[in-house]
Design an enzyme around this catalytic site. Structure first.
Site, PDB file in Angstrom:
ATOM      1  N   HIS A  18       7.351  49.154 -38.006  1.00  0.00           N
ATOM      2  CA  HIS A  18       8.700  48.603 -38.152  1.00  0.00           C
ATOM      3  C   HIS A  18       9.754  49.650 -38.505  1.00  0.00           C
ATOM      4  CE1 HIS A  18      12.098  46.732 -40.328  1.00  0.00           C
ATOM      5  NE2 HIS A  18      11.958  45.787 -39.415  1.00  0.00           N
ATOM      6  N   HIS A  59       5.766  36.648 -38.209  1.00  0.00           N
ATOM      7  CA  HIS A  59       6.598  37.844 -38.281  1.00  0.00           C
ATOM      8  C   HIS A  59       5.790  39.043 -38.768  1.00  0.00           C
ATOM      9  CE1 HIS A  59       9.977  40.200 -40.325  1.00  0.00           C
ATOM     10  NE2 HIS A  59      10.292  40.198 -39.045  1.00  0.00           N
ATOM     11  N   GLU A  68       9.326  43.308 -30.289  1.00  0.00           N
ATOM     12  CA  GLU A  68      10.663  43.819 -30.613  1.00  0.00           C
ATOM     13  C   GLU A  68      10.669  45.328 -30.383  1.00  0.00           C
ATOM     14  OE1 GLU A  68      13.835  44.434 -34.256  1.00  0.00           O
ATOM     15  OE2 GLU A  68      12.408  42.758 -34.386  1.00  0.00           O
TER      16      GLU A  68
END
Length: 499
Positions: free
Chosen positions: A302, A260, A362
């Site tokens: 992120h 991750h 993502e």
């Protein structure tokens, strides 16, 4: 009570993959020869730590490579001119605390690590060896830089096996014959792009005839490490010990691992360093988050804002790629990573290709078709999958790229059937709250891959997840997963993963 007597022949019983020897600790991820570097080496699976030892003015053995403090502390002093207390003061001031060797020996004893001792002076070696004996450390090799020093160690009855370090252009075997070394260690990392090709059948034939195990120079180039891993060597030194102590070995069946935001406990999240640690450790996927800058470039980051993980401020989308390129994306994690940058998507793709690694992309805020097109320009569809909170983005990818692999989460739908049918997701990701054997089996029967996400570090939670046997685990702690699975394998568990 009898004194501790180490087995000098321990290395002769070693079999299996080469030992991972962390060069001055995990010095790709922390300042070399610091306690942090050695602790990180243990986390990354190193079997042994290579430690440089010198003496201070008051005769204290410390972990330090250079003979002077100029490079490390910016002062024109020889190490032998400063006391241990003064050395600690000077190195603390620059954020690179030099440990006493006694601290390293105690840490190695506590963690079960071996030591590859590179003592720069005879007296330093004697004092360091005494510390290793006092801490009852069995797995030790003492390295000698000259034949004379090697012979001296052996004549004085060194309680540990002695290796001879041999420089480029020298034949190690006559040298070993002369000094009686028990291990040969060619230091040939500077012999071009492929120094491994110097280790041919003739080389290993000479080693085998003499009964001399081989330890290899420190190496971090993937193609060279890959070649060395297939050779009959005792150990490989590396600034990246995870490259030697890899997650997957032949004969082991383990789940695929998504790291991750990269190996985000080893290096700052969503940086090339975090991706390097993940793929270097043999893990399958690196998860990256992508966003679009004010001038339409896609970068790996992120948060909506820059504040938490960079030296920038405010929304990322308000900054140009040129402005973002100037930011420091590593100092928040450690001063060691102060030069890390926010990667562009293109850079992340190039890195994945160079490591032959896979990506989980993502899409936070970027045009999904443009992102997918950029990805498929450099990676094959089977080497990447996509997800986004915005289901419309996933539908656009599916419409434009039928071969693209997509992920869906049951928590985002009324039921599992709706999740499976939404856009034909290839991977279904559960979490620790909703993962159960019945639903995972239903996903498998539907011909999809199962994945479970857990960003914690509780061994009991991991044990429960292991029992579910998902195809993929999405974690913050990939190296912890590796250690826990190794423990189960060593205990002879009946889990089907380990057959």
């Amino acid at each position: 009570m009898t004194s501790f007597q180490p087995d000098r022949t321990w290395f002769k019983a070693h079999s299996g993959p080469p030992l991972s020897i962390a060069h001055r600790g995990a010095s790709a991820y922390a300042y070399d020869n610091t306690l942090e570097a050695f602790e990180r080496a243990h986390e990354l699976g190193a079997d042994m730590w290579e430690v440089d030892v010198r003496l201070t003015a008051d005769g204290i053995p410390v972990a330090f490579h250079d003979a002077d403090l100029k490079k490390t502390c910016g002062v024109d002093l020889a190490l032998s001119e400063v006391t241990a207390a003064r050395l600690i003061e000077l190195t603390d001031a620059v954020g690179r605390p030099a440990p006493l060797f006694s601290e390293i020996a105690a840490l190695a004893s506590n963690l079960g690590a071996g030591i590859y001792l590179d003592a720069k002076e005879s007296e330093a070696a004697s004092l360091a060896i005494a510390e290793l004996i006092a801490n009852r450390i069995e797995r030790v090799i003492v390295g000698a830089n000259t034949p004379a020093y090697c012979a001296e160690l052996l004549e004085k009855g060194c309680p540990y096996p002695v290796s001879i370090l041999v420089g480029l252009g020298l034949d190690p075997f006559p040298i070993a014959d002369q000094c009686g070394a028990e291990i040969v260690h060619p230091c040939w990392e500077r012999a071009g792009d492929r120094p491994d090709r110097l280790l041919d059948d003739t080389f290993f034939g000479n080693a085998e005839r003499r009964g001399l195990p081989v330890v290899i120079w420190h190496e971090e180039r993937k193609d060279v490490v890959d070649a060395l891993m297939k050779m009959p060597v005792l150990g490989i030194c590396s600034d990246q010990p995870e490259m030697i102590a890899r997650y997957k070995f032949a004969g082991l069946k383990r789940p695929e691992i998504v790291c991750h935001r990269g190996a985000c406990k080893v290096a700052p999240e969503n940086t090339s360093a975090a991706a390097q640690a993940a793929w270097g450790g043999g893990f399958d996927y690196v998860e990256i988050d992508v966003r679009e800058t004010a001038d339409g470039q896609v970068v790996v980051h992120h948060d909506v804002t820059l504040d938490r993980t960079t030296t920038g401020e405010g929304p990322l989308a308000d900054q140009t790629s040129r402005e973002i390129a100037k930011l420091d994306a590593g100092s928040w994690f450690s001063s060691f990573f102060q030069d890390e940058k926010v990667p562009e998507l293109a850079e992340a793709l190039d890195q994945a290709r160079s490591w032959q690694g896979k990506l989980y992309v993502e899409i936070k805020q970027a045009d999904p078709v443009d992102v997918a097109q950029a990805v498929f320009h450099k990676l094959s569809p089977e080497d990447v999958f996509f997800w986004s909170f915005n289901q419309k983005s996933l539908l656009e990818i599916r419409e434009n790229f039928p071969d693209a692999r997509l992920m869906a989460r049951p928590e985002d739908y009324e039921n599992l059937e709706d999740c499976l049918n939404a856009f034909g997701a290839d991977i279904i990701e559960f979490n620790v709250r909703n993962a159960n054997a019945a639903d995972l089996e239903a996903v498998r029967k539907a011909g999809r891959k199962t994945m479970v996400a857990y960003m914690g570090s509780d061994p009991e939670v991991f044990d429960r997840l292991f029992q579910l046997q998902p195809d993929v685990l999405n974690v913050n702690e990939p190296f912890l997963v590796q250690r826990l699975l190794s423990q189960k394998e060593n205990c002879g568990t009946n889990n089907a993963w380990f057959v």
